[in-house]
Design an enzyme around this catalytic site. Structure first.
Site, PDB file in Angstrom:
ATOM      1  N   CYS B 105       0.888  -1.132  -0.012  1.00 59.60           N
ATOM      2  CA  CYS B 105      -0.101  -0.029   0.159  1.00 59.60           C
ATOM      3  C   CYS B 105       0.933   1.376  -0.112  1.00 59.60           C
ATOM      4  O   CYS B 105       1.426   1.495   1.020  1.00 59.60           O
ATOM      5  CB  CYS B 105      -0.822   0.118   1.173  1.00 59.60           C
ATOM      6  SG  CYS B 105      -1.965   1.692   1.323  1.00 59.60           S
ATOM      7  N   CYS B 108      -0.748   4.328   2.474  1.00 57.29           N
ATOM      8  CA  CYS B 108      -0.554   4.414   3.617  1.00 57.29           C
ATOM      9  C   CYS B 108      -0.529   2.821   4.370  1.00 57.29           C
ATOM     10  O   CYS B 108       0.823   2.541   4.292  1.00 57.29           O
ATOM     11  CB  CYS B 108      -1.835   4.998   4.368  1.00 57.29           C
ATOM     12  SG  CYS B 108      -3.519   4.444   3.750  1.00 57.29           S
ATOM     13  N   SER B 109      -1.326   2.031   4.445  1.00 57.47           N
ATOM     14  CA  SER B 109      -1.414   0.975   5.087  1.00 57.47           C
ATOM     15  C   SER B 109      -2.429  -0.029   4.816  1.00 57.47           C
ATOM     16  O   SER B 109      -2.595  -0.801   5.711  1.00 57.47           O
ATOM     17  CB  SER B 109      -0.744   0.922   6.627  1.00 57.47           C
ATOM     18  OG  SER B 109      -1.784   1.644   7.222  1.00 57.47           O
ATOM     19  N   CYS B 110      -3.324   0.192   3.856  1.00 56.32           N
ATOM     20  CA  CYS B 110      -4.400  -0.523   3.542  1.00 56.32           C
ATOM     21  C   CYS B 110      -3.884  -2.154   3.492  1.00 56.32           C
ATOM     22  O   CYS B 110      -2.911  -2.471   2.748  1.00 56.32           O
ATOM     23  CB  CYS B 110      -5.070  -0.251   2.328  1.00 56.32           C
ATOM     24  SG  CYS B 110      -5.530   1.546   2.426  1.00 56.32           S
TER      25      CYS B 110
END
Lengths: 123, 201
Positions: B105, B108-110
């Protein structure tokens, strides 16, 4: 699990990169607050991803990712402020009350907001 | 007691701010502290990569399920009661002899929480997020995964709406294995794409 595991961690990455998901309890609480507020429909997950992305993109983010939940918290505070759910100055004041309460609490006793020497009736 | 001082308590600034938010939001009736504890417990102990490993093992074991997973991963995964909380869609990407899949991702941090739990620290850190797209082969080598030069690497960039699950190649020598046995070979990293499935002992 006692049997040898066939799976292999990322052994070639520097030590510490495969640490537990939450390093401290506040990180777990900040994480869960976002999930709970989203469940209540206070923001969409797209809005959240955008807020978090803006924080983690700021210069100075640590290469080892240890400050990830600091960005997470900043994103949450920003989103709550922009939606009028928790104003920055109220959060500042309440955080200071918690810090005073912690100082005034004897060691080994649970920290309660009422222990703040300046504690007044709930607003 | 293992605290570093013994006269009073100290909250670090982040812990104090989290408590402040909890207090304010609880007083407004927007969160319930008990519900917060349940969410933490769920993500720390109940949801994790064993869920995804069961999805992959079932796909290896059952061609109809594999076909369903390929066409509509969201529904196929939900049929095992692994439901996303953010209304996100899932896509399963199958490794082949020619193509290896890798998930990142960059935004961000999906991450596919419902099947993999919460992401490892390195997944959320800037080096992986920036380099997985620019130099996937180099990143995989740092994970100890050297692919043949002719193997293509396809990088999938997750979003808030669409998350990916890598279905690794089924290891040789596992004919006749049960789903439970197969699931033991499927690591979290294999489902992100930074490892292969384990080999039978």
């Amino acid at each position: 699990m006692s049997r040898p595991e066939p799976k292999r961690a990322a052994a070639d990455l520097p030590a510490g990169l495969d640490a537990p998901v939450f390093a401290e309890p506040w990180q777990a609480e900040a994480f869960a607050m976002v999930v709970a507020l989203h469940d209540r429909g206070l923001f969409s997950w797209g809005e959240w991803a955008q807020a978090l992305s803006a924080e983690v993109k700021k210069p100075g983010a640590a290469a080892d990712g240890h400050d990830y939940y600091e960005h997470w918290l900043a994103a949450l505070e920003g989103l709550l402020a922009s939606k009028g759910l928790a104003a920055r100055q109220d959060v500042d004041a309440m955080a200071h009350a918690w810090e005073r309460a912690a100082h005034a609490t004897p060691h080994g006793k649970p920290i309660l907001l009422e222990n703040d020497p300046e504690f007044g009736p709930a607003r | 007691m293992s605290h570093d001082h013994d006269h009073d308590n100290e909250l670090d600034p982040f812990a104090a701010r989290v408590r402040a938010l909890e207090t304010i939001l609880t007083r407004k009736g927007l969160i319930d502290p008990a519900a917060i504890d349940v969410i933490v417990d769920t993500y720390e102990t109940k949801i994790g990569p064993r869920n995804g490993a069961r999805v992959v093992a079932k796909a290896w074991h059952d061609p109809d399920f594999a076909d369903w997973l390929r066409r509509d991963a969201t529904a196929a995964i939900e049929s095992l009661s692994y439901t996303g909380r953010q209304g996100e869609h899932m896509q399963a990407v199958f490794n082949t002899e020619d193509t290896h899949n890798l998930v990142v991702c960059t935004l961000c941090s999906c991450y596919p929480w419902s099947v993999l739990g919460l992401p490892p620290v390195w997944y959320k850190a800037p080096p992986y997020r920036s380099r997985a797209v620019i130099d996937p082969r180099g990143v995989l080598e740092e994970f100890g995964l050297t692919l043949p030069a002719e193997t293509k690497i396809r990088v999938w960039d997750s979003t808030a709406e669409l998350r990916y699950l890598v279905v690794p190649l089924r290891p040789e020598g596992t004919d006749g294995w049960s789903e439970e046995q197969l699931a033991e070979l499927v690591s979290r990293d294999a489902m992100i794409g930074t490892a292969r499935a384990g080999q039978p002992a």
